[in-house]
Design an enzyme around this catalytic site. Structure first.
Site, PDB file in Angstrom:
ATOM      1  N   HIS A  70       0.856  -1.354   0.101  1.00 31.45           N
ATOM      2  CA  HIS A  70       0.084   0.119   0.067  1.00 31.45           C
ATOM      3  C   HIS A  70       0.951   1.110   0.213  1.00 31.45           C
ATOM      4  O   HIS A  70       2.042   1.122   0.543  1.00 31.45           O
ATOM      5  CB  HIS A  70      -0.821   0.076   1.042  1.00 31.45           C
ATOM      6  N   GLU A 108       0.994   3.913   1.777  1.00 26.63           N
ATOM      7  CA  GLU A 108       1.245   4.161   3.096  1.00 26.63           C
ATOM      8  C   GLU A 108       2.516   3.258   3.522  1.00 26.63           C
ATOM      9  O   GLU A 108       3.752   3.889   4.147  1.00 26.63           O
ATOM     10  CB  GLU A 108      -0.024   4.116   4.160  1.00 26.63           C
ATOM     11  N   CYS A 130      -6.263   1.699   5.901  1.00 27.98           N
ATOM     12  CA  CYS A 130      -6.878   0.518   6.397  1.00 27.98           C
ATOM     13  C   CYS A 130      -6.103   0.228   7.722  1.00 27.98           C
ATOM     14  O   CYS A 130      -5.350   0.817   8.198  1.00 27.98           O
ATOM     15  CB  CYS A 130      -6.843  -0.522   5.296  1.00 27.98           C
ATOM     16  N   CYS A 136      -2.315  -0.543   7.435  1.00 25.06           N
ATOM     17  CA  CYS A 136      -1.681   0.754   7.349  1.00 25.06           C
ATOM     18  C   CYS A 136      -1.647   1.376   8.783  1.00 25.06           C
ATOM     19  O   CYS A 136      -0.481   2.006   9.141  1.00 25.06           O
ATOM     20  CB  CYS A 136      -2.042   1.646   6.227  1.00 25.06           C
TER      21      CYS A 136
END
Length: 162
Positions: free
Chosen positions: A59, A61, A89, A92
């Site tokens: 992801h 992040e 999410c 993260c």
């Protein structure tokens, strides 16, 4: 008259994160971009690369956090701010708490799986070792529009494949 140079604000940093979200879009990744800022300077930039890397943890992040740790030379990012185009999410958010990110600024909310207030707020959960300050809704319309355009195109492609 002061010769002070204005520091970029949340909108300017979110605009940079949006540039990276557009790069994800171009590569047919879910268009999320993230940057990490320390002392008013960008030290990390990333976009989702889950499909490209065949890695569910890639992801924006997570990739930005890894870059920021390398830039700082430590896993602790307690004097850093994360700008991300979509609410983080749970995965993260857990990493954000672990690295002790000072502040998280996100564009659009994710009411289905967001972990910064959407379905749960892991970033400020009592009992965890750290709580990040949260600012939400920065350039939210632009961030949401990019995601909506991406998923509408994906749905159209799925219908034409049938």
């Amino acid at each position: 008259m002061d010769n002070l140079i204005d520091q970029p604000g949340d909108d300017a940093f979110m605009s940079e994160a949006l540039c990276f979200a557009r790069k994800a879009f171009e590569k047919e990744e879910v268009p999320v971009g993230a940057i990490v800022v320390r002392n008013g300077k960008i030290i990390a930039r990333a976009f989702n690369q889950v499909e490209m890397l065949k890695d569910a943890t890639a992801h924006a992040e997570m990739l930005a956090i890894t870059q920021a740790e390398a830039a700082v030379g430590d896993w602790r990012l307690n004097d850093c701010d994360l700008y991300v185009t979509k609410e983080p999410c749970a995965m993260c958010a857990g990493a954000i708490v672990h690295v002790r990110m000072r502040r998280v600024i996100f564009g659009c909310a994710d009411p289905r799986s967001g972990a910064a207030g959407g379905t749960i707020n892991l970033l400020q959960l009592p009992g965890l070792n750290h709580r990040s300050e949260i600012t939400s809704g920065v350039l939210s319309e632009e961030c949401a529009a990019l995601l909506q355009t991406f998923f509408q195109a994906r749905r159209r492609a799925e219908v034409s494949d049938v």
